[in-house]
Motif scaffolding. Structure first.
Motif, PDB file in Angstrom:
ATOM      1  N   CYS A  55      55.363  30.806   6.806  1.00 30.51           N
ATOM      2  CA  CYS A  55      54.048  30.172   6.951  1.00 30.51           C
ATOM      3  C   CYS A  55      53.994  28.798   6.305  1.00 30.51           C
ATOM      4  O   CYS A  55      53.076  28.024   6.587  1.00 30.51           O
ATOM      5  N   THR A  56      54.973  28.479   5.443  1.00 28.31           N
ATOM      6  CA  THR A  56      54.967  27.172   4.779  1.00 28.31           C
ATOM      7  C   THR A  56      56.241  26.365   5.023  1.00 28.31           C
ATOM      8  O   THR A  56      56.198  25.144   5.058  1.00 28.31           O
ATOM      9  N   PRO A  78      51.871  36.846   8.374  1.00 27.91           N
ATOM     10  CA  PRO A  78      50.451  37.188   8.363  1.00 27.91           C
ATOM     11  C   PRO A  78      49.554  36.124   8.990  1.00 27.91           C
ATOM     12  O   PRO A  78      48.484  36.440   9.513  1.00 27.91           O
ATOM     13  N   ASP A  79      49.973  34.855   8.966  1.00 27.63           N
ATOM     14  CA  ASP A  79      49.141  33.768   9.486  1.00 27.63           C
ATOM     15  C   ASP A  79      49.926  33.013  10.558  1.00 27.63           C
ATOM     16  O   ASP A  79      50.699  32.103  10.253  1.00 27.63           O
ATOM     17  N   GLY A  81      48.961  30.890  12.865  1.00 30.59           N
ATOM     18  CA  GLY A  81      48.635  29.463  12.962  1.00 30.59           C
ATOM     19  C   GLY A  81      49.372  28.637  11.925  1.00 30.59           C
ATOM     20  O   GLY A  81      49.896  27.553  12.232  1.00 30.59           O
ATOM     21  N   ALA A  82      49.445  29.140  10.691  1.00 35.66           N
ATOM     22  CA  ALA A  82      50.164  28.422   9.633  1.00 35.66           C
ATOM     23  C   ALA A  82      51.651  28.339   9.954  1.00 35.66           C
ATOM     24  O   ALA A  82      52.291  27.304   9.737  1.00 35.66           O
ATOM     25  N   GLN A 143      52.640  42.786  12.521  1.00 35.22           N
ATOM     26  CA  GLN A 143      51.384  42.108  12.836  1.00 35.22           C
ATOM     27  C   GLN A 143      51.241  42.120  14.359  1.00 35.22           C
ATOM     28  O   GLN A 143      51.947  41.392  15.048  1.00 35.22           O
ATOM     29  N   ARG A 145      49.696  41.189  17.795  1.00 36.92           N
ATOM     30  CA  ARG A 145      48.876  40.140  18.418  1.00 36.92           C
ATOM     31  C   ARG A 145      49.025  40.258  19.924  1.00 36.92           C
ATOM     32  O   ARG A 145      50.074  40.655  20.420  1.00 36.92           O
TER      33      ARG A 145
END
Length: 196
Positions: A55-56, A78-79, A81-82, A143, A145
């Motif tokens: 995510c980063t 978990p994210d 978009g990130a 996760q 989606r």
């Protein structure tokens, strides 16, 4: 140059390196990165491995990668978009992302087999879920989606879809589980990103 996001033990990382790429594999799990490094030490491919969060991508410079691969890993962040924003930051203009996720329709929460028929579970119920089946591949969690969530996240971050595929189950899997012959186990997506 290639980045393998969520590289685990480095299977895809090594395969990309063997094809001549300068490749870095990242994974947040220290033990998996240690295993990837141990394998690299015994059969060098030139791949490098780093502990990093998808995510980063804090250890990856801006505009570094020509390609990003993410084999069965974006379904674990978990994210989303990130993660997509970090991938875009790491890619050079004209760079490409190729990823696979468990097929969101057929591997949805609570999907199950009833004889030879696949009963689709809660496809539209997005979020973290864990299979109650002690033998199931999703017992560690995932996760979930929808397909549209993955594709819209790419579009929202300026990516252009270049390929979507639903490859059939491998013949070895079909030999052991004939009912899987008609269902794609994975969704494969390729997208490109160009600045401006």
């Amino acid at each position: 140059r290639a980045l393998d996001l969520g590289c685990g033990e480095g299977l895809i990382t090594r395969a990309v390196a063997a094809r001549g790429a300068q490749v870095v594999g990242v994974d947040p799990t220290v033990r998996l990165i240690e295993r990837a490094r141990a394998i690299e030490a015994t059969a060098a491919t030139g791949a490098a491995y780093r502990v990093d969060d998808g995510c980063t991508l804090a250890t990856i410079a801006d505009d570094w990668a020509d390609w990003v691969t993410a084999g069965l890993s974006l379904n674990n962040v978990p994210d989303l978009g990130a993660a997509i924003a970090s991938i875009r930051r790491a890619l050079v203009s004209g760079g490409r992302l190729a990823f696979t996720v468990p097929h969101p329709c057929f591997e949805a929460p609570h999907a199950r087999w009833v004889g030879t028929e696949r009963v689709i579970g809660s496809y539209s119920a997005e979020g973290f879920w864990r299979s109650a089946n002690p033998q199931g591949v999703r017992r560690a969690g995932n996760q979930h989606r929808t397909i549209s969530r993955y594709l819209t996240a790419l579009i929202d971050h300026g990516f252009t879809l270049t390929m979507i595929a639903e490859p059939p189950a491998h013949s070895v899997v079909v030999a052991e589980q004939p009912q899987r012959a008609a269902l794609p186990p994975l969704l494969l997506v390729q997208a490109s990103w160009s600045q401006g």
